[in-house]
Write an enzyme that holds these catalytic residues in place. Structure first.
Site, PDB file in Angstrom:
ATOM      1  N   CYS A 179       9.018  19.021   7.734  1.00  0.00           N
ATOM      2  CA  CYS A 179       8.831  19.960   6.617  1.00  0.00           C
ATOM      3  C   CYS A 179       8.563  21.371   7.137  1.00  0.00           C
ATOM      4  O   CYS A 179       7.499  21.641   7.695  1.00  0.00           O
ATOM      5  CB  CYS A 179       7.681  19.482   5.746  1.00  0.00           C
ATOM      6  SG  CYS A 179       7.173  20.642   4.470  1.00  0.00           S
ATOM      7  N   CYS A 235       5.528  23.022   5.553  1.00  0.00           N
ATOM      8  CA  CYS A 235       4.290  22.479   6.123  1.00  0.00           C
ATOM      9  C   CYS A 235       3.980  23.165   7.454  1.00  0.00           C
ATOM     10  O   CYS A 235       2.838  23.534   7.730  1.00  0.00           O
ATOM     11  CB  CYS A 235       4.406  20.973   6.326  1.00  0.00           C
ATOM     12  SG  CYS A 235       4.756  20.021   4.831  1.00  0.00           S
TER      13      CYS A 235
END
Length: 191
Positions: A71, A74
């Site tokens: 991600c 993230c």
């Protein structure tokens, strides 16, 4: 001449070129992975995280981030999360839960993780206070943390919602709802 084959100067030069290329590639990989200390902020946070159950029962507010290694958002938020964890280490638990790890599937299901990063926010008693989905700036993370630490309402930010407990339904509520409540689509059904 049945002895050992003689090394030609060209063969030796080729070997040296290959060694230099190998060293350059190794050096390039080290640089691409973040230098000699290859542990990213997200990896540092994940390694330092408490077990979620321990965090939720130790008397401190808790922020659980559901993330994945792949991600990009993230990873972009990880330095701010690491700084937050360092600044509030003795007052707030920051826990990372990798959604791709089968060990945490029960938590992913329990907290209805449909997008990442998802932050689930808990008070000092381990009770859910709210949730945030998507990228958070350092300032927004600080506002969320301050609200948890001071037991205040969560800030009104896009993508942040409070968690409330549904009251137990009465028989009158069930009668009014009828069969339509049984056919309601769930959050993952896309129906």
């Amino acid at each position: 001449m049945t002895g050992t084959p003689e090394s030609s100067p060209l063969g030796t030069a080729q070997r040296w070129v290959l060694v230099l290329i190998a060293v350059a590639l190794a050096f390039g990989l080290v640089i691409l992975r973040g230098g000699i200390q290859s542990e990213s902020p997200m990896e540092q946070l994940a390694r330092r995280s408490l077990d979620p159950q321990t965090a939720l029962t130790n008397g401190r507010p808790t922020l659980i981030e559901f993330y994945a290694d792949w991600c990009q958002v993230c990873r972009e938020m990880a330095p701010s999360m690491l700084e937050l964890e360092k600044k509030s280490r003795d007052r707030l638990d920051v826990v990372l839960v990798n959604v791709d790890n089968p060990r945490w599937q029960d938590l992913v299901d329990r907290y209805d993780v449909n997008g990442i990063p998802q932050l689930n926010l808990f008070n000092a008693e381990g009770e859910p206070r709210g949730r945030s989905v998507g990228l958070r700036s350092p300032e927004e993370l600080q506002l969320l943390t301050t609200a948890l630490l001071e037991d205040q309402p969560l800030p009104a930010l896009p993508g942040v919602g409070n968690v409330s407990q549904l009251p137990a339904s009465t028989s009158a509520d069930n009668t009014l709802a009828g069969a339509s409540s049984q056919s309601t689509a769930g959050p993952r059904s896309h129906g």
